[in-house]
Design a protein around this motif. Structure first.
Motif, PDB file in Angstrom:
ATOM      1  N   GLN A   3       0.837  -1.200   0.000  1.00  0.00           N
ATOM      2  CA  GLN A   3       0.000   0.000   0.000  1.00  0.00           C
ATOM      3  C   GLN A   3       0.869   1.245   0.000  1.00  0.00           C
ATOM      4  N   GLN A   5       0.576   5.767  -0.028  1.00  0.00           N
ATOM      5  CA  GLN A   5      -0.247   6.946   0.171  1.00  0.00           C
ATOM      6  C   GLN A   5      -0.012   7.895  -0.999  1.00  0.00           C
ATOM      7  N   ASP A  33      -1.838  -1.072  -3.843  1.00  0.00           N
ATOM      8  CA  ASP A  33      -3.050  -0.484  -3.278  1.00  0.00           C
ATOM      9  C   ASP A  33      -2.771   0.982  -2.962  1.00  0.00           C
ATOM     10  N   ASP A  35      -3.913   4.472  -1.213  1.00  0.00           N
ATOM     11  CA  ASP A  35      -4.772   5.119  -0.227  1.00  0.00           C
ATOM     12  C   ASP A  35      -4.619   6.629  -0.373  1.00  0.00           C
TER      13      ASP A  35
END
Length: 237
Positions: A3, A5, A33, A35
């Motif tokens: 993940q 950001q 992923d 975010d």
């Protein structure tokens, strides 16, 4: 699943949302992923460069708090914002035993988009295709601020069907320089004129950039001069 950001930046959020969407699409295709911290704001660079250190510090504190509550690397489609996180935040909090370690922790997580692809993911070929010549403008903060130049060039070299043409005097500033273009408009306009002239000499119809500030400035100049060349962020290519 890994993940990250996304720090999308003010200019991308306000003027070039398609760049942010392209970044997300690419990362998703690579199995990452993405975010998005909804409380993120400006990185504070305009205030910092204008000498408004108190205002810049307030924004920096807010940004640090926002991302301390997240996990994973921070990826941004902007060399200038990456530079702000890495170099200017530690400068703002120099000598502050509480905030300096937190600023350094944020800096260590931060990657400019092409830097993340090439240096962290070891990806230089995204299967992209393009028909015809393109040229590349290295923004000042990306090139000199965080020493990222090889990475976008490697990605562009692997775009099938594209011919990467060298931009004359590529390392010259486009004239935007954030607050500089406001404080010194005559100088900014002259640099922009030179950048557009060099773009014309390259004969490439598309100029690729890694920073929305350069994109906005050069595209605005092309529009005012009624030129046909386009400016695009590398993520969109």
């Amino acid at each position: 699943m890994t993940q990250v950001q996304l720090f999308v930046t003010c200019l991308v959020d306000s003027f070039f949302p398609q760049t942010g969407e392209a970044v997300v699409d690419i990362l998703h295709r690579l199995g990452i992923d993405v975010d998005f911290a909804p409380d993120q704001t400006c990185c504070g660079q305009p205030q910092f460069n204008a000498g408004l250190r108190k205002d810049a510090r307030a924004i920096a504190e807010h940004t640090i708090r926002t991302f301390e509550n997240t996990t994973g690397d921070i990826v941004t489609p902007s060399g200038s914002c990456a530079h702000m996180f890495r170099h200017n935040y530690p400068e703002i909090f120099e000598g502050d035993s509480l905030w300096l370690p937190r600023a350094k922790a944020l800096a260590e997580r931060t990657y400019e988009f092409t830097e993340y692809l090439v240096d962290k993911l070891n990806v230089t070929d995204l299967g992209a295709t393009w028909d015809g010549p393109i040229t590349y403008h290295p923004s000042c903060h990306t090139l000199r601020g965080i020493n990222v130049d090889r990475q976008p060039r490697e990605l562009l070299a692997n775009v099938k069907g594209a011919t990467l043409v060298e931009l004359p005097q590529a390392e010259e500033c486009c004239g935007f320089g954030g607050i500089m273009s406001v404080e010194h408009p005559e100088l900014s306009a002259e640099w922009l004129k030179r950048k557009i002239s060099n773009l014309e000499m390259s004969q490439a119809p598309v100029l690729v950039v890694t920073d929305a500030g350069c994109r906005m400035h050069i595209a605005g100049g092309l529009n005012r001069q009624k030129k046909s060349q386009r400016v695009m962020h590398i993520a969109e290519v």
